[in-house]
Scaffold this motif. Structure first.
Motif, PDB file in Angstrom:
ATOM      1  N   THR A 105      -3.490   2.958  -0.987  1.00  0.00           N
ATOM      2  CA  THR A 105      -3.878   2.136  -2.130  1.00  0.00           C
ATOM      3  C   THR A 105      -2.758   1.216  -2.599  1.00  0.00           C
ATOM      4  O   THR A 105      -1.572   1.540  -2.468  1.00  0.00           O
ATOM      5  CB  THR A 105      -4.321   3.032  -3.306  1.00  0.00           C
ATOM      6  N   THR A 154      -5.539   8.847   0.622  1.00  0.00           N
ATOM      7  CA  THR A 154      -5.807   7.453   0.285  1.00  0.00           C
ATOM      8  C   THR A 154      -4.658   6.542   0.714  1.00  0.00           C
ATOM      9  O   THR A 154      -3.531   6.990   0.904  1.00  0.00           O
ATOM     10  CB  THR A 154      -6.022   7.279  -1.228  1.00  0.00           C
ATOM     11  N   THR A 172      -6.995   4.204  -8.241  1.00  0.00           N
ATOM     12  CA  THR A 172      -7.424   5.205  -7.269  1.00  0.00           C
ATOM     13  C   THR A 172      -7.545   6.592  -7.890  1.00  0.00           C
ATOM     14  O   THR A 172      -8.543   7.285  -7.687  1.00  0.00           O
ATOM     15  CB  THR A 172      -6.449   5.249  -6.079  1.00  0.00           C
ATOM     16  N   ASP A 211     -10.398   2.840  -0.976  1.00  0.00           N
ATOM     17  CA  ASP A 211      -9.027   3.350  -0.978  1.00  0.00           C
ATOM     18  C   ASP A 211      -8.882   4.644  -0.178  1.00  0.00           C
ATOM     19  O   ASP A 211      -7.778   5.040   0.166  1.00  0.00           O
ATOM     20  CB  ASP A 211      -8.553   3.611  -2.416  1.00  0.00           C
ATOM     21  N   TYR A 260       0.822  -1.205   0.000  1.00  0.00           N
ATOM     22  CA  TYR A 260       0.000   0.000   0.000  1.00  0.00           C
ATOM     23  C   TYR A 260       0.860   1.260   0.000  1.00  0.00           C
ATOM     24  O   TYR A 260       1.902   1.316   0.650  1.00  0.00           O
ATOM     25  CB  TYR A 260      -0.930   0.021   1.212  1.00  0.00           C
TER      26      TYR A 260
END
Length: 240
Positions: free
Chosen positions: A100, A98, A106, A227, A79
């Protein structure tokens, strides 16, 4: 009270839609913290506070342990924390944070949400002049804590605002003071309930009720995206 307190008063929207999404988002933050600082809370200051955040959100201990184990496994998705900035309807500034594993997905989703609402995604840093990036700690009140004395002590480590709220003491400081504030609280045996980052708008923009409904719909769309971890804006609160 200062601007941070007024902004907190004005925030009416839920940060996360439901408990399941809350756990998912905290799990992602834990994974990122483990990747950056290791799986041992004793050696990872950010992870220690995230575990407290999980506890405050009633996230089961096994969920936390699972998130840590997944983060150290080779199968764990990598991530990344990404921030997107833009303008929603009626010129409202919106910052979307976010976590993601697929930045292409995203950014496409975030752009789509802005466009469908009549707004537009901007470039990185385009809203820096409109928001202050702050760290915020919530600590448990106790008879042993003299709030006025605590405030004086914390000023030396960067705190710029402190106030009581319900059964907690809320502490605000600059983004970069997070580590120093956390260290002081831990060294002095003050129980940290949670520690987060917020973006405080320097100027709140008034809107009509009809405009507010349109903007809130867009913000809710962001918050429903798995996300997305946080959404900040400069729309003035209803009671202001």
């Amino acid at each position: 009270m200062g601007r941070a307190f007024e902004y907190r008063k004005a925030r009416k929207l839920k940060r996360w839609g439901n408990m399941a999404r809350t756990f998912t988002k905290i799990g992602k933050e834990i994974a990122i913290a483990v990747k950056q600082g290791g799986p041992e809370p004793s050696n990872n200051t950010r992870l220690r506070v995230l575990i407290q955040n999980a506890k405050a959100a009633n996230m089961p201990k096994e969920n936390v342990e699972r998130a840590i184990k997944r983060a150290v496994s080779k199968e764990m998705d990598n991530y990344k924390e990404m921030v997107y900035e833009g303008y929603g309807p009626y010129g409202i500034a919106i910052v979307v944070e976010t976590a993601t594993d697929n930045t292409t997905r995203t950014v496409a989703n975030v752009r789509s949400y802005f466009n469908k609402a009549g707004g537009s995604l901007g470039t990185s840093g385009c809203l820096d002049f409109l928001f202050e990036h702050k760290c915020v700690f919530r600590v448990a009140k106790s008879e042993s804590i003299d709030v006025d004395e605590l405030e004086l002590e914390l000023i030396d480590v960067g705190v710029d605002e402190l106030f009581e709220e319900d059964e907690q003491i809320v502490i605000y400081g600059p983004f970069e003071a997070y580590g120093a504030i956390q260290k002081y609280l831990e060294e002095h045996g003050i129980e940290i309930v949670s520690g987060e980052f917020e973006r405080i708008p320097l100027d709140l923009k008034e809107v009509t009720e009809e405009q507010r409904a349109s903007i809130e719909k867009l913000i809710e769309r962001f918050e429903e995206d798995e996300d997305v971890t946080n959404v900040f804006h400069n729309m003035k609160g209803e009671e202001e």
